[in-house]
Motif scaffolding. Sequence first.
Motif, mmCIF file in Angstrom:
data_model
loop_
_atom_site.group_PDB
_atom_site.id
_atom_site.type_symbol
_atom_site.label_atom_id
_atom_site.label_comp_id
_atom_site.label_asym_id
_atom_site.label_seq_id
_atom_site.Cartn_x
_atom_site.Cartn_y
_atom_site.Cartn_z
ATOM 1 N N UNK A 133 63.838 71.091 86.649
ATOM 2 C CA UNK A 133 63.923 72.518 86.298
ATOM 3 C C UNK A 133 65.227 73.115 86.808
ATOM 4 N N UNK A 134 65.623 72.688 88.017
ATOM 5 C CA UNK A 134 66.809 73.295 88.635
ATOM 6 C C UNK A 134 68.104 72.973 87.891
ATOM 7 N N UNK A 135 68.246 71.732 87.429
ATOM 8 C CA UNK A 135 69.537 71.287 86.909
ATOM 9 C C UNK A 135 70.105 72.161 85.780
ATOM 10 N N UNK A 136 69.332 72.523 84.759
ATOM 11 C CA UNK A 136 69.907 73.383 83.713
ATOM 12 C C UNK A 136 70.373 74.735 84.253
ATOM 13 N N UNK A 137 69.584 75.302 85.187
ATOM 14 C CA UNK A 137 69.972 76.589 85.765
ATOM 15 C C UNK A 137 71.181 76.443 86.695
ATOM 16 N N UNK A 138 71.217 75.302 87.385
ATOM 17 C CA UNK A 138 72.376 74.987 88.225
ATOM 18 C C UNK A 138 73.650 74.970 87.381
ATOM 19 N N UNK A 139 73.591 74.254 86.270
ATOM 20 C CA UNK A 139 74.758 74.154 85.380
ATOM 21 C C UNK A 139 75.055 75.495 84.701
ATOM 22 N N UNK A 140 73.990 76.217 84.336
ATOM 23 C CA UNK A 140 74.194 77.513 83.696
ATOM 24 C C UNK A 140 74.912 78.477 84.628
ATOM 25 N N UNK A 141 74.513 78.481 85.917
ATOM 26 C CA UNK A 141 75.202 79.327 86.901
ATOM 27 C C UNK A 141 76.657 78.932 87.042
ATOM 28 N N UNK A 142 76.906 77.615 86.991
ATOM 29 C CA UNK A 142 78.283 77.124 87.074
ATOM 30 C C UNK A 142 79.109 77.631 85.899
ATOM 31 N N UNK A 143 78.560 77.545 84.664
ATOM 32 C CA UNK A 143 79.295 78.022 83.478
ATOM 33 C C UNK A 143 79.559 79.526 83.562
ATOM 34 N N UNK A 144 78.552 80.286 84.025
ATOM 35 C CA UNK A 144 78.728 81.735 84.141
ATOM 36 C C UNK A 144 79.865 82.076 85.102
ATOM 37 N N UNK A 145 79.908 81.355 86.233
ATOM 38 C CA UNK A 145 80.971 81.606 87.218
ATOM 39 C C UNK A 145 82.345 81.247 86.695
ATOM 40 N N UNK A 146 82.434 80.090 86.034
ATOM 41 C CA UNK A 146 83.728 79.639 85.507
ATOM 42 C C UNK A 146 84.201 80.546 84.374
ATOM 43 N N UNK A 147 83.280 80.908 83.459
ATOM 44 C CA UNK A 147 83.644 81.813 82.356
ATOM 45 C C UNK A 147 84.113 83.165 82.897
ATOM 46 N N UNK A 148 83.426 83.633 83.935
ATOM 47 C CA UNK A 148 83.804 84.927 84.515
ATOM 48 C C UNK A 148 85.143 84.897 85.217
ATOM 49 N N UNK A 149 85.631 83.692 85.573
ATOM 50 C CA UNK A 149 86.923 83.586 86.272
ATOM 51 C C UNK A 149 88.105 83.526 85.302
ATOM 52 N N UNK A 150 87.834 83.235 84.020
ATOM 53 C CA UNK A 150 88.932 83.031 83.063
ATOM 54 C C UNK A 150 89.744 84.300 82.839
ATOM 55 N N UNK A 151 89.066 85.429 82.567
ATOM 56 C CA UNK A 151 89.793 86.682 82.307
ATOM 57 C C UNK A 151 90.587 87.143 83.533
ATOM 58 N N UNK A 152 90.009 87.144 84.745
ATOM 59 C CA UNK A 152 90.813 87.510 85.920
ATOM 60 C C UNK A 152 92.045 86.632 86.091
ATOM 61 N N UNK A 153 91.895 85.331 85.807
ATOM 62 C CA UNK A 153 93.036 84.423 85.942
ATOM 63 C C UNK A 153 94.141 84.813 84.959
ATOM 64 N N UNK A 154 93.772 85.086 83.719
ATOM 65 C CA UNK A 154 94.765 85.463 82.698
ATOM 66 C C UNK A 154 95.459 86.774 83.073
ATOM 67 N N UNK A 155 94.668 87.779 83.457
ATOM 68 C CA UNK A 155 95.234 89.089 83.793
ATOM 69 C C UNK A 155 96.130 89.017 85.022
ATOM 70 N N UNK A 156 95.658 88.340 86.071
ATOM 71 C CA UNK A 156 96.435 88.249 87.311
ATOM 72 C C UNK A 156 97.709 87.440 87.100
ATOM 73 N N UNK A 157 97.615 86.333 86.360
ATOM 74 C CA UNK A 157 98.793 85.494 86.108
ATOM 75 C C UNK A 157 99.856 86.269 85.332
ATOM 76 N N UNK A 158 99.428 86.982 84.287
ATOM 77 C CA UNK A 158 100.376 87.756 83.468
ATOM 78 C C UNK A 158 101.015 88.876 84.282
ATOM 79 N N UNK A 159 100.185 89.614 85.010
ATOM 80 C CA UNK A 159 100.696 90.736 85.801
ATOM 81 C C UNK A 159 101.640 90.251 86.901
ATOM 82 N N UNK A 160 101.272 89.156 87.559
ATOM 83 C CA UNK A 160 102.112 88.660 88.660
ATOM 84 C C UNK A 160 103.436 88.107 88.145
ATOM 85 N N UNK A 161 103.400 87.456 86.983
ATOM 86 C CA UNK A 161 104.646 86.936 86.403
ATOM 87 C C UNK A 161 105.619 88.079 86.114
ATOM 88 N N UNK A 162 105.119 89.143 85.495
ATOM 89 C CA UNK A 162 105.978 90.294 85.178
ATOM 90 C C UNK A 162 106.472 90.985 86.450
#
Length: 297
Positions: free
Chosen positions: A216-245
């Motif tokens: 039971x745990x494994x799908x939720x474990x992986x789902x939490x992992x995907x949610x965390x990684x997906x949520x990090x993508x936009x901050x990475x793009x915004x911070x990288x672009x802003x810091x480069x400029x």
Amino acid sequence: MHIRTLGRHFRESIKSLGRNGWMTFASVSAVTVTLLLVGVFFVIMMNINNITSNIEKDVEIRVHIDQAATKQDQEAIGKKIEKIPEVDKVRFSPKEEELTNLIKNLGEDGEVYKPFEQDNPLMDVYVVKTKTPQDVIKVAKQIEAYEYVQSVKYGQGYVEKLFHFVDITRNIGIALIVGLLFTAMFLISNTIKITIVARRKEIEIMRLVGATNSFIRWPFFLEGLWLGVLGAIIPIILISTAYYNLYEYVTPKISIKFVELLKFSPFVYQISGILILLGGLIGVWGSLMSVRKFLKV
């Protein structure tokens, strides 16, 4: 766990993201906003730490040798300084070099000192670097007691204030980062918990038909992992672009050598790695903590 079972868990975790679209969106949004704040704060604090470290590295001790000292006396002083455990580097600067540097540093105003090149009034100097900047005061006081040492200069009065300011800045930065991370964990894990609570019936049914806790745990474990990684993508793009400029705009305008921003690469990649790791860990932690309460039927 068999590879086939693990593959099933991967597929189920990804399908679950689509089936629970709005809850997925809410969780990812919470991760995105929180990690964006964490990322911006990390960028600020790491650059402040870099600047303060550069200032600390610039601190040195200048040991002025009495003009009555012979060459042997000067060499003896140099050897004694080198034997001090806290000393990292010792460089001898003759008075001719000191006068040349003085004229060069003063620019046009230094022209008035050129007549003194034949009758140089300056003293020979040992420039001393310590292994850690905080040892400067201790080493300077020790050298000051040596024979034929006219004076020891290390920015007395200013260095103590500098170290005090650096300590306060770093302590405040660490406290704020820790507080922000705990806040991020609380907000994100609570949002993910809502997602899991909405599916408690699914968990209870799986438990009643004989599914093991780990199954039971494994799908939720992986789902939490995907949610965390997906949520990090936009901050990475915004911070990288802003810091480069910001880096491209600010760097050419900075003339003080120790006040400089961290280079875009590899700094941005380090920040990206930290955000992905934080997002994944918090997502997994939130999912596992939430699922655990429903595993007892």
